[in-house]
Design a protein around this motif. Structure first.
Motif, PDB file in Angstrom:
ATOM      1  N   LEU A   2       0.634  -1.396  -0.070  1.00  0.00           N
ATOM      2  CA  LEU A   2       0.123   0.049   0.097  1.00  0.00           C
ATOM      3  C   LEU A   2       0.811   1.331   0.624  1.00  0.00           C
ATOM      4  CD1 LEU A   2      -2.405  -0.719   2.746  1.00  0.00           C
ATOM      5  CD2 LEU A   2      -2.348  -0.798   0.643  1.00  0.00           C
ATOM      6  N   VAL A   3       0.106   2.383  -0.544  1.00  0.00           N
ATOM      7  CA  VAL A   3       1.045   3.374  -0.645  1.00  0.00           C
ATOM      8  C   VAL A   3       1.269   3.833   0.914  1.00  0.00           C
ATOM      9  CG1 VAL A   3       1.132   5.898  -1.442  1.00  0.00           C
ATOM     10  CG2 VAL A   3      -0.088   3.746  -2.753  1.00  0.00           C
ATOM     11  N   GLY A   4       0.430   4.172   1.348  1.00  0.00           N
ATOM     12  CA  GLY A   4       0.707   4.791   3.009  1.00  0.00           C
ATOM     13  C   GLY A   4       1.288   3.540   4.020  1.00  0.00           C
ATOM     14  N   ALA A   5       2.104   3.003   3.187  1.00  0.00           N
ATOM     15  CA  ALA A   5       2.972   2.033   4.398  1.00  0.00           C
ATOM     16  C   ALA A   5       3.876   1.278   4.316  1.00  0.00           C
ATOM     17  CB  ALA A   5       2.367   0.093   3.538  1.00  0.00           C
ATOM     18  N   ASN A   6       3.950   2.294   3.366  1.00  0.00           N
ATOM     19  CA  ASN A   6       5.550   2.218   3.121  1.00  0.00           C
ATOM     20  C   ASN A   6       6.523   4.103   3.991  1.00  0.00           C
ATOM     21  OD1 ASN A   6       8.840   3.242   2.917  1.00  0.00           O
ATOM     22  ND2 ASN A   6       8.734   2.427   0.980  1.00  0.00           N
ATOM     23  N   PRO A   7       7.163   3.947   5.104  1.00  0.00           N
ATOM     24  CA  PRO A   7       7.215   5.130   5.623  1.00  0.00           C
ATOM     25  C   PRO A   7       8.073   6.277   5.723  1.00  0.00           C
ATOM     26  CG  PRO A   7       7.934   3.432   6.653  1.00  0.00           C
ATOM     27  CD  PRO A   7       7.210   3.026   5.880  1.00  0.00           C
ATOM     28  N   LEU A   8       8.491   6.020   4.059  1.00  0.00           N
ATOM     29  CA  LEU A   8       9.758   6.534   3.133  1.00  0.00           C
ATOM     30  C   LEU A   8       8.584   7.455   2.428  1.00  0.00           C
ATOM     31  CD1 LEU A   8      12.386   4.048   2.462  1.00  0.00           C
ATOM     32  CD2 LEU A   8      12.678   6.229   4.252  1.00  0.00           C
ATOM     33  N   VAL A   9       7.450   7.165   1.994  1.00  0.00           N
ATOM     34  CA  VAL A   9       6.573   7.119   1.183  1.00  0.00           C
ATOM     35  C   VAL A   9       5.571   8.301   1.204  1.00  0.00           C
ATOM     36  CG1 VAL A   9       5.138   6.740  -1.042  1.00  0.00           C
ATOM     37  CG2 VAL A   9       7.264   5.607  -0.445  1.00  0.00           C
ATOM     38  N   GLU A  10       5.705   8.448   2.429  1.00  0.00           N
ATOM     39  CA  GLU A  10       4.116   8.672   2.946  1.00  0.00           C
ATOM     40  C   GLU A  10       5.032  10.005   3.569  1.00  0.00           C
ATOM     41  OE1 GLU A  10       2.953   8.454   8.446  1.00  0.00           O
ATOM     42  OE2 GLU A  10       4.082   6.772   7.707  1.00  0.00           O
ATOM     43  N   VAL A  11       3.937  11.137   3.055  1.00  0.00           N
ATOM     44  CA  VAL A  11       3.253  12.554   3.213  1.00  0.00           C
ATOM     45  C   VAL A  11       3.390  12.538   4.188  1.00  0.00           C
ATOM     46  CG1 VAL A  11       2.155  13.624   2.276  1.00  0.00           C
ATOM     47  CG2 VAL A  11       2.365  12.636   0.560  1.00  0.00           C
ATOM     48  N   ILE A  12       4.871  14.334   4.878  1.00  0.00           N
ATOM     49  CA  ILE A  12       4.623  14.349   6.491  1.00  0.00           C
ATOM     50  C   ILE A  12       4.567  15.691   6.117  1.00  0.00           C
ATOM     51  CG2 ILE A  12       5.108  15.090   8.372  1.00  0.00           C
ATOM     52  CD1 ILE A  12       6.264  11.894   8.270  1.00  0.00           C
ATOM     53  N   PRO A  13       3.663  16.745   6.124  1.00  0.00           N
ATOM     54  CA  PRO A  13       3.120  17.919   5.804  1.00  0.00           C
ATOM     55  C   PRO A  13       4.387  18.344   6.744  1.00  0.00           C
ATOM     56  CG  PRO A  13       1.488  17.523   5.854  1.00  0.00           C
ATOM     57  CD  PRO A  13       2.052  16.396   6.307  1.00  0.00           C
ATOM     58  N   GLY A  14       4.312  18.726   7.465  1.00  0.00           N
ATOM     59  CA  GLY A  14       5.942  19.381   7.864  1.00  0.00           C
ATOM     60  C   GLY A  14       7.326  19.281   7.884  1.00  0.00           C
TER      61      GLY A  14
END
Length: 175
Positions: A2-14
């Motif tokens: 899943l797209v959100g499953a990998n912490p490197l691909v996860e979008v973090i706005p800050g």
């Protein structure tokens, strides 16, 4: 996955904002302190390369010009060498002809001298023959007349005998 499953691909706005701020600062520092001097060094290098190419072109043209000059000089030297050789041949021919003429003149001169000496010796021999003939004639005359002659008589008889002898026949047999 899943797209959100990998912490490197996860979008973090800050994190995204700080990443953009860090990128902007890094870009600004690089542009101010690195890109300008690097671009200046590249421009200087490009100018030096361009000058080197221009200098190489000038050197090539100069080398081409020198080569043409060298070829022209070699051609001119060959022409001069051929002219010198031709002149030397003419001088040698003239020297040979002059030597041949001198030899011929010397031979003619010696031949004339030899002829003159032969003529002189012949005249001398003819004179001796005349004197001998005259002496023999006087002896014969004395024996015939049985008297002795005076010197004046002898001379008169010799002159008369010589006048009567034909020496042209002797000279004709000599030739």
């Amino acid at each position: 996955m899943l797209v959100g499953a990998n912490p490197l691909v996860e979008v973090i706005p800050g994190l995204m904002v700080w990443t953009l701020v860090a990128f902007g600062i890094t870009f600004w520092v690089l542009k101010r302190y690195a890109f300008g001097p690097v671009q200046k060094i590249i421009d200087e290098r490009r100018d030096r390369i361009r000058e080197s190419i221009d200098e190489a072109d000038r050197a090539r043209e100069e080398a081409r010009s020198l080569l043409e000059e060298h070829r022209r000089l070699v051609s001119q030297a060959k022409g001069e060498a051929e002219a010198i050789i031709a002149e030397a041949r003419k001088a040698a021919d003239a020297q040979r002809d002059r030597m041949r003429q001198e030899t011929e003149d010397d031979r003619e001169r010696r031949l004339e001298e030899t002829k003159r000496q032969i003529e002189q010796a012949t005249q001398q021999a003819l004179g001796e023959i005349r004197r001998e003939v005259a002496s023999l004639s006087l002896l014969a005359a004395e024996k015939v007349t049985r008297k002795s002659l005076t010197d004046d008589d002898k001379q008169r008889l010799i002159d008369e005998a010589l006048a009567e002898i034909d020496f042209s026949q002797l000279e004709a047999t000599r030739s």
